[in-house]
Design a protein around this motif. Structure first.
Motif, PDB file in Angstrom:
ATOM      1  N   GLY A  29      -9.315  21.875  -3.597  1.00 32.09           N
ATOM      2  CA  GLY A  29      -9.148  22.848  -2.526  1.00 32.09           C
ATOM      3  C   GLY A  29      -7.700  22.987  -2.089  1.00 32.09           C
ATOM      4  N   SER A  30      -7.418  24.092  -1.377  1.00 35.42           N
ATOM      5  CA  SER A  30      -6.060  24.367  -0.880  1.00 35.42           C
ATOM      6  C   SER A  30      -5.840  23.640   0.435  1.00 35.42           C
ATOM      7  CB  SER A  30      -5.867  25.876  -0.710  1.00 35.42           C
ATOM      8  OG  SER A  30      -6.136  26.554  -1.904  1.00 35.42           O
ATOM      9  N   ILE A  31      -6.119  22.352   0.419  1.00 43.32           N
ATOM     10  CA  ILE A  31      -6.120  21.524   1.626  1.00 43.32           C
ATOM     11  C   ILE A  31      -5.422  20.211   1.309  1.00 43.32           C
ATOM     12  CG2 ILE A  31      -7.662  20.204   3.169  1.00 43.32           C
ATOM     13  CD1 ILE A  31      -9.698  22.527   2.732  1.00 43.32           C
ATOM     14  N   TRP A  32      -4.673  19.705   2.261  1.00 43.86           N
ATOM     15  CA  TRP A  32      -4.014  18.411   2.070  1.00 43.86           C
ATOM     16  C   TRP A  32      -5.032  17.284   2.199  1.00 43.86           C
ATOM     17  CZ3 TRP A  32       0.557  18.008  -0.026  1.00 43.86           C
ATOM     18  CH2 TRP A  32       1.489  19.045   0.117  1.00 43.86           C
ATOM     19  N   HIS A  33      -5.016  16.365   1.239  1.00 44.15           N
ATOM     20  CA  HIS A  33      -5.883  15.182   1.253  1.00 44.15           C
ATOM     21  C   HIS A  33      -4.995  13.943   1.279  1.00 44.15           C
ATOM     22  CE1 HIS A  33      -9.439  17.567   0.056  1.00 44.15           C
ATOM     23  NE2 HIS A  33      -8.576  18.231  -0.699  1.00 44.15           N
ATOM     24  N   ARG A  34      -5.454  12.933   1.966  1.00 40.90           N
ATOM     25  CA  ARG A  34      -4.717  11.666   1.973  1.00 40.90           C
ATOM     26  C   ARG A  34      -5.296  10.729   0.927  1.00 40.90           C
ATOM     27  NH1 ARG A  34      -4.230   6.737   6.276  1.00 40.90           N
ATOM     28  NH2 ARG A  34      -2.123   6.074   5.722  1.00 40.90           N
ATOM     29  N   ALA A  35      -4.403  10.072   0.194  1.00 38.42           N
ATOM     30  CA  ALA A  35      -4.832   9.085  -0.799  1.00 38.42           C
ATOM     31  C   ALA A  35      -4.017   7.821  -0.611  1.00 38.42           C
ATOM     32  CB  ALA A  35      -4.649   9.636  -2.214  1.00 38.42           C
ATOM     33  N   ARG A  36      -4.608   6.709  -1.015  1.00 38.46           N
ATOM     34  CA  ARG A  36      -3.918   5.424  -0.934  1.00 38.46           C
ATOM     35  C   ARG A  36      -4.163   4.644  -2.218  1.00 38.46           C
ATOM     36  NH1 ARG A  36      -5.846   2.289   4.200  1.00 38.46           N
ATOM     37  NH2 ARG A  36      -7.860   2.679   3.211  1.00 38.46           N
ATOM     38  N   ALA A  37      -3.157   3.898  -2.617  1.00 39.52           N
ATOM     39  CA  ALA A  37      -3.290   3.040  -3.798  1.00 39.52           C
ATOM     40  C   ALA A  37      -2.463   1.781  -3.569  1.00 39.52           C
ATOM     41  CB  ALA A  37      -2.807   3.762  -5.048  1.00 39.52           C
ATOM     42  N   THR A  38      -3.014   0.660  -3.981  1.00 40.93           N
ATOM     43  CA  THR A  38      -2.324  -0.619  -3.827  1.00 40.93           C
ATOM     44  C   THR A  38      -1.346  -0.835  -4.983  1.00 40.93           C
ATOM     45  OG1 THR A  38      -4.176  -1.602  -2.632  1.00 40.93           O
ATOM     46  CG2 THR A  38      -2.604  -3.113  -3.686  1.00 40.93           C
ATOM     47  N   LEU A  39      -0.077  -1.053  -4.659  1.00 40.62           N
ATOM     48  CA  LEU A  39       0.920  -1.415  -5.671  1.00 40.62           C
ATOM     49  C   LEU A  39       0.836  -2.923  -5.874  1.00 40.62           C
ATOM     50  CD1 LEU A  39       4.022   0.645  -4.414  1.00 40.62           C
ATOM     51  CD2 LEU A  39       2.234   1.343  -6.026  1.00 40.62           C
ATOM     52  N   CYS A  97       0.842  -1.186   0.000  1.00 41.67           N
ATOM     53  CA  CYS A  97       0.000   0.000   0.000  1.00 41.67           C
ATOM     54  C   CYS A  97       0.885   1.246   0.000  1.00 41.67           C
ATOM     55  CB  CYS A  97      -0.914   0.020   1.221  1.00 41.67           C
ATOM     56  SG  CYS A  97      -2.034   1.451   1.267  1.00 41.67           S
ATOM     57  N   LEU A  98       0.651   2.129  -0.963  1.00 43.96           N
ATOM     58  CA  LEU A  98       1.375   3.392  -1.028  1.00 43.96           C
ATOM     59  C   LEU A  98       0.388   4.503  -0.666  1.00 43.96           C
ATOM     60  CD1 LEU A  98       4.236   4.462  -1.916  1.00 43.96           C
ATOM     61  CD2 LEU A  98       3.108   5.219  -4.006  1.00 43.96           C
ATOM     62  N   SER A  99       0.673   5.184   0.423  1.00 48.48           N
ATOM     63  CA  SER A  99      -0.170   6.318   0.815  1.00 48.48           C
ATOM     64  C   SER A  99       0.609   7.605   0.611  1.00 48.48           C
ATOM     65  CB  SER A  99      -0.613   6.190   2.275  1.00 48.48           C
ATOM     66  OG  SER A  99       0.497   6.347   3.142  1.00 48.48           O
ATOM     67  N   PHE A 100      -0.105   8.686   0.369  1.00 53.52           N
ATOM     68  CA  PHE A 100       0.538   9.979   0.159  1.00 53.52           C
ATOM     69  C   PHE A 100      -0.481  11.073   0.419  1.00 53.52           C
ATOM     70  CE2 PHE A 100      -1.095   8.284  -3.790  1.00 53.52           C
ATOM     71  CZ  PHE A 100      -1.801   9.325  -4.360  1.00 53.52           C
ATOM     72  N   TRP A 101       0.016  12.266   0.638  1.00 53.25           N
ATOM     73  CA  TRP A 101      -0.829  13.443   0.828  1.00 53.25           C
ATOM     74  C   TRP A 101      -0.662  14.342  -0.375  1.00 53.25           C
ATOM     75  CZ3 TRP A 101      -4.089  14.261   5.041  1.00 53.25           C
ATOM     76  CH2 TRP A 101      -3.998  13.297   6.063  1.00 53.25           C
ATOM     77  N   TYR A 102      -1.758  14.835  -0.893  1.00 52.95           N
ATOM     78  CA  TYR A 102      -1.704  15.652  -2.107  1.00 52.95           C
ATOM     79  C   TYR A 102      -2.599  16.872  -1.950  1.00 52.95           C
ATOM     80  CZ  TYR A 102      -6.378  14.116  -3.486  1.00 52.95           C
ATOM     81  OH  TYR A 102      -7.727  13.898  -3.528  1.00 52.95           O
ATOM     82  N   ARG A 103      -2.343  17.845  -2.810  1.00 50.83           N
ATOM     83  CA  ARG A 103      -3.161  19.051  -2.864  1.00 50.83           C
ATOM     84  C   ARG A 103      -3.333  19.443  -4.327  1.00 50.83           C
ATOM     85  NH1 ARG A 103      -0.837  23.362   0.883  1.00 50.83           N
ATOM     86  NH2 ARG A 103       0.600  23.768  -0.823  1.00 50.83           N
ATOM     87  N   LEU A 104      -4.566  19.639  -4.740  1.00 53.20           N
ATOM     88  CA  LEU A 104      -4.904  20.127  -6.085  1.00 53.20           C
ATOM     89  C   LEU A 104      -5.703  21.409  -5.891  1.00 53.20           C
ATOM     90  CD1 LEU A 104      -5.993  16.913  -8.027  1.00 53.20           C
ATOM     91  CD2 LEU A 104      -4.338  18.557  -8.856  1.00 53.20           C
ATOM     92  N   ALA A 105      -5.079  22.546  -6.143  1.00 51.74           N
ATOM     93  CA  ALA A 105      -5.709  23.826  -5.838  1.00 51.74           C
ATOM     94  C   ALA A 105      -5.689  24.725  -7.055  1.00 51.74           C
ATOM     95  CB  ALA A 105      -4.983  24.509  -4.671  1.00 51.74           C
TER      96      ALA A 105
END
Length: 1183
Positions: A728-738, A691-699
């Motif tokens: 939004g100008s907010i950090w979101h957490r996302a996860r994806a299975t490798l 599992c690869l998790s990361f925090w992203y922002r798309l603003a």
């Protein structure tokens, strides 16, 4: 646009010289007098007009002026070259025929005279499905004048999509001429070609000056000054040919090869100089398109071309007669090296069978004739020897050999024999020899790893201190500057010993000096070039490093420094990154050597460049970017890049709030390239999923797409996760299975598409853990089914309308396009008989709070689609939360339900057939958030946007609202406090009106579809901090339904600081959506509009008691001001009389600022009249 305001004569129009005071005689000439954006004269950037270029084709296939279209992503340029956005203009081909070969023709207006140093630069963009085919389109540039049409340039055989530079040299033209672009493509090619930023440099004849000429100059008849070394050199530098007059040059011997070899001799051997014309040789890519003497296709020259059947590296020899010993003999010639990076031309003299090398040119100099001069100081009789070696696919040519009067033939003819040609080596045409005599494949030389046992294949590959030679670097300058070795002086504090320095060159063009490395690579992602340098120049001077891909003819700037008026220098590390094909590094420099200016380069090394080099952090995917990039690397093949920074006005990082993260800013001007790639190092094969998790922002109001991809070695890329548009100008957490990769190594890539131009992307805190990720809290179905399992008789399947096999919605909900994906089940009686079911079951959700909100979008077809039932299952006990069998309209509908679990739970979507002939049920955008669900269309924006969204259809020319907290962001301003919590940590919707303009004239925020309403009420809080002189727009509330739309409330742009409340009655006879819209009547409109605490009450009119406080929440500073005022008033009551107190109060009110006055409390006084809203002015409000 003004053209020829001073009524200049026809021959003074479009001659690259400003005769009118406003230079309007140089407008609409295929160029304008200058580009305001680029700051260059005699330029066409197509921003304001077509500059006079005309489509002259005879069919519908032709050229038009146009812009990029985000709605047609992948077709043509996604941005222009001038400004690098979708707002810029260019010329582009349109309507190619599908079944026949066709040519699109583009012609310039008439131009008058071009100087010998004229240089035409432009940028062209290639796109289309032909990129991977053998047949290719060919773009050509030609010049047409009285003597016919002469080709100047054609596109290389191999190209990749993107903007590429075009450079052409028309040579001296003494009459009227036109330029012609043509694009020829074979059937079914489907190519689109665009042109932008056509620039004409040094094309005007020399200015006629009255100044005194220098000591080494002489005056032309026209009055301009010219260096004496440029007289009698076969080029009309003066512009009136007075530097090439017969009387003045009578003692020079010139051979144009128009009739014979003029006493020069060719030697028999594996390669031989041939005398020919462009007319006979055809239009192959590397062949000269005209001779130098006459600038004509019918003129003769000598050439040697590569022959697949000939011996590799065969040397063609051309020798002069024998000359007397001399110290004043000079040779000027014009050489043409094109089509191969390994072609070479050398000029030597021979005495007593010994060859003495004087000058050597190596590589591809472009499709032009380049002046070269050699001065001989020889104590014995000698012969001049010119040797040419044509590399694979290349041609070497010479013309106009001019010997000075000091070159006197030896009458007694002493024996001067040429050295014997080197015998054929042991290696084949596609091999090179090691120092030991062994042969290796040519592509293994200079690939940053030793293949030869003695390491000789990595010698002369660019890494050098220049103490024992150039180390493989070679000068490819075509102008009056060149690179050459030079000894350092004691005063040079940056360089020592021998280094590569900028010196005066012999070329006739005007431009930077250029030196190239040998062909290098391929290279790995950590590849870095290091070097020391010094530069002493004014700010116009520069030193730069390019990376050139000879296969595609593209170059990319990777580093640059400018002069600062004094001597500066440093040791720099320049990332080159991963390159899948062999490449060359170019050193470019331009300074004025007439003064004390200088440039030098030394101690060049290439570090960690081997393609499979393993760095200490290579295997680590987890990274918080606080101490660097860990095992992640930039893909440097694009100018559109990730930046390692601490915010740059975009907010803080996610890790600490003050540390580093990676960002891509799509709004940076001139960010060329279609994608920004962040790549991991090569990872060892994975036997189990992780599992690869990361925090992203798309603003931002128009931001593009962020995706996560897996690249297995030797396999197709696998999309793991994607998001498009503002989040939004907010950090979101996302996860994806490798997934497991079996026996194959792999890489992970984060990709930002440049399909949006207002906003930025952030990435932080990447973490990898063992095992799959589990249930996803948010799923758009753009990548995969998110672990939802289908069961029952019918079959749920993931598809898009563009590729699906089952009838379904025209567009998905996530992207609003036919390319977007959703889940759908066919409910026709053949696929799902009446009463039968098809289930779709999620993975288990693990509750993190006592209540969670499950939201999703659904669509039922018209007719008899059956029914959609939704269950929440916990401990094998199902609870029905929704059942729907009909739906008004054909749009997506949103539903949500509050789940209060006491353990793991899952959701089951069940489609039930109704026996209809056709039908479908579709699902999209599942989302699980913390906390109970709000009422439909109601939202405090603390957890998410509750289904409120900005439409993604680019045809609406609408920009997106943002979602942020009160934390101050330089790029995204807004209220310092939200309305819900009254703190900086509270969230709200916002829009920066300054971005309204040509890209979009409105900003829409829409609710989910709502059922018909009578006597309902919409309450909300808004904040409009816009200066009065910049408030040309308004905020509206509209109701949109099948019958159209109507405005039910509006307020002008200038409302002052502070949150204000509003209540709007809502009535609609059918299903509808509520829309907040910001529009501008004219630009500019500068300021921020914000919304918070939207509450929609169905069947509860606005006359009822509001369910939330209605008093205004002023800003914190205003509260403080009011508190101080009250205290002051109390003191005055104690100390003064009532009359004095009143007088002081009036004075205090009069002295309050307009900003304070505009922050009055309470709801706006709104009177409703039918569908119109009138905002009555109150005391302190400005009308």
């Amino acid at each position: 646009m003004v053209v020829n305001s001073c009524s200049s004569a026809a021959e003074q129009l479009c001659n690259f010289v400003c005769d009118c005071s406003d230079c309007s005689d140089e407008n609409q000439c295929g160029y304008l007098r200058g580009s305001a954006v680029l700051g260059t004269p005699f330029t066409c950037d197509f921003e304001d007009s077509d500059c006079g270029w005309q489509d002259v084709g005879t069919s519908t296939y032709g050229w038009v002026r146009g812009r990029a279209s985000l709605a047609k992503w992948g077709m043509g340029p996604h941005s222009d070259h001038t400004v690098g956005t979708d707002l810029g203009w260019f010329l582009v081909t349109m309507s190619p025929p599908a079944k026949t070969t066709a040519t699109a023709w583009l012609r310039s207006p008439d131009m008058w005279e071009a100087a010998a140093a004229c240089e035409i630069r432009a940028w062209y963009h290639l796109s289309g499905r032909w990129l991977n085919q053998t047949e290719r389109p060919v773009l050509r540039l030609a010049v047409a004048h009285r003597d016919g049409v002469v080709e100047l340039w054609q596109s290389p055989e191999h190209s990749r999509e993107g903007w590429h530079p075009l450079v052409a040299y028309p040579g001296r033209i003494v009459e009227q001429f036109q330029l012609i672009f043509s694009l020829t493509q074979p059937p079914t090619c489907g190519a689109e070609v665009a042109l932008d930023d056509i620039v004409f440099r040094n094309c005007g004849l020399p200015e006629v000056g009255q100044q005194a000429c220098g000591a080494q100059e002489s005056r032309c008849h026209r009055g301009s000054c010219l260096a004496q070394r440029r007289f009698c050199d076969g080029t009309d530098d003066c512009g009136d040919n007075s530097d090439e007059g017969a009387a003045q040059c009578k003692n020079f011997t010139r051979c144009s090869f128009d009739y014979d070899l003029c006493g020069w001799e060719t030697a028999a051997g594996p390669a031989v100089w041939g005398r020919n014309t462009s007319l006979n040789l055809g239009t192959s890519y590397s062949i000269p398109t005209r001779d130098h003497s006459n600038n004509s296709r019918a003129g003769f020259f000598l050439h040697v071309s590569s022959d697949p059947t000939a011996q590799a590296g065969g040397t063609a020899q051309l020798s002069s007669p024998t000359f007397q010993a001399t110290n004043s003999c000079s040779l000027v010639l014009y050489c043409h090296l094109h089509g191969s990076a390994t072609s070479s031309l050398s000029i030597s003299y021979v005495t007593n069978s010994t060859k003495h090398l004087m000058r050597e040119r190596t590589g591809d100099l472009g499709s032009c004739w380049v002046r070269e001069r050699v001065d001989f100081n020889v104590m014995d009789p000698f012969k001049v020897l010119i040797e040419g070696v044509a590399g694979n696919g290349g041609t070497v040519a010479v013309d106009d050999l001019i010997l000075s009067q000091g070159c006197v033939k030896e009458k007694e003819k002493p024996l001067v024999t040429l050295p014997s040609q080197a015998r054929a080596g042991p290696c084949a045409a596609d091999e090179v020899a090691c120092g030991s005599g062994d042969c290796i494949a040519a592509e293994l030389a200079c690939d940053f790893t030793h293949t030869c046992a003695d390491g000789s294949d990595e010698e002369r590959c660019g890494t050098t201190t220049f103490e024992s030679g150039a180390g493989g670097w070679h000068d490819v300058s075509v102008g009056r500057l060149r690179w050459a070795l030079q000894k350092a002086t004691e005063s040079d504090i940056f360089l020592t010993g021998t280094f590569l320095a900028l010196q005066t060159g012999e070329g006739q063009m005007v431009g930077p000096a250029k030196a190239r490395s040998p062909l290098l690579g391929p290279s790995g992602p950590a590849c870095t070039m290091e070097m020391s340098y010094h530069i002493h120049s004014d700010p116009q001077g520069f030193l730069a490093i390019n990376v050139a891909d000879h296969t595609t003819g593209s170059t990319q700037l990777v580093w640059q420094t400018q002069g600062r008026g004094s001597t500066t220098g440093d040791h720099v590390r320049v990332p080159l990154g991963e390159r899948s094909r062999p490449f060359q590094v170019e050193l470019l420099a331009l300074v004025d050597l007439q003064g004390s200016a200088s440039v030098g380069v030394d101690n060049v090394t290439f570090e960690q460049c081997y393609h499979d080099v393993v760095t200490p952090t290579a295997a680590e995917l987890s990274c918080n970017f606080e101490r660097g990039m860990c095992g992640w690397y930039q893909d440097l093949s694009s100018d559109f890049k990730w930046v390692h920074s601490t915010g740059q006005g975009q907010g803080s990082d996610h890790t600490t709030g003050s540390g580093y993260f990676l960002s891509v800013d799509a709004s940076v001007p001139w960010s060329h390239g279609q994608r920004a790639l962040l790549l991991s190092s090569h990872q060892e094969p994975a036997a189990a999923p992780r599992c690869l998790s990361f925090w992203y922002r798309l603003a931002g109001p128009q931001i593009g797409t962020l995706s996560l991809k897996l690249w297995p070695e030797g396999g197709e890329e696998d999309m793991l996760w994607t998001r498009r548009g503002t989040q939004g100008s907010i950090w979101h957490r996302a996860r994806a299975t490798l997934p497991s990769t079996g026996q194959r190594r792999y890489r992970v890539a984060f990709e930002v598409l440049h399909d949006g131009f207002l906003g930025d992307v952030g990435l932080d805190d990447i973490a990898q853990t063992a095992g799959p990720c589990g249930a996803q809290l948010s799923c758009s179905f753009e990548v995969e089914g998110c672990g939802l399992a289908a069961s029952g008789e019918g079959t749920w399947q993931r598809q898009s309308n563009g590729t699906g096999t089952t009838a379904g919605p025209v567009a998905d909900h996530t992207t609003g396009t036919a390319a977007g994906h959703y889940m759908v089940v066919n409910t026709g009686r053949v696929s799902l008989p009446a009463g039968h079911t098809a289930a779709l079951t999620s993975q288990l959700y693990q509750p993190s709070v006592s209540a969670q909100c499950l939201a999703f979008w659904y669509q039922l077809s018209a007719g008899t689609p059956g029914s959609l039932r939704v269950f929440v299952e916990q401990s094998r006990v199902r609870r029905k939360v929704l059942s729907v069998s009909t739906m008004e309209g054909s749009s997506w509908h949103r539903s949500h339900v509050t789940v209060q679990p006491d353990g793991n739970w899952q959701v089951v979507f069940e489609a039930v057939g109704a026996g209809g002939d056709h039908g479908y049920i579709a699902l999209d955008d599942l989302h699980v958030s913390e906390g109970a669900c709000p009422k439909p269309a109601s939202c405090d924006f603390e957890q998410d946007t509750c289904g409120w969204s900005s439409p993604s259809d680019p045809r609406l020319h609408s920009l997106a609202w943002g979602w942020k907290s009160g934390v101050t962001l330089a790029k995204y301003p807004g209220p310092e406090q939200d309305h819900t919590l009254g703190t900086r940590n509270g969230h709200y919707m916002h829009f920066d009106t300054s971005v309204l303009g040509a890209r979009g004239t409105s900003a829409l925020l829409e609710s989910p579809p709502l059922p018909a309403a009578t006597d309902s009420c919409l309450r909300f809080w808004y904040h409009m901090d816009i200066p009065e002189h910049l408030s040309s727009g308004e905020l509206r509330v509209t109701l949109r339904g099948a019958g159209g739309q109507r405005t039910v409330w509006s307020v002008p742009g200038h409302r002052g600081r502070g949150w204000r409340g509003a209540a709007v009655p809502v009535q609609s006879p059918g299903e509808f959506q509520i829309s907040f819209e910001i529009t501008t009547r004219r630009w500019p409109m500068e300021g921020t509009v914000a919304l918070d605490d939207i509450m929609y009450s169905a069947r509860v009119g606005c006359h009822s008691s509001p369910e939330s406080p209605v008093e205004e929440k002023p800003s914190g500073s205003f509260v403080a001001e009011v508190t101080l005022s009250v205290l002051l008033a109390l003191v005055i009551v104690v100390l003064g009389a009532a009359g004095g107190w009143c007088w002081l109060k009036q004075r205090r009110l009069a002295s309050r600022t307009p900003t304070e006055n505009n922050s009055s409390q309470g709801f706006d006084n709104i009177t409703f009249r039918d569908d119109k809203v009138i905002i009555s002015p109150r005391e302190g409000d400005e009308s």
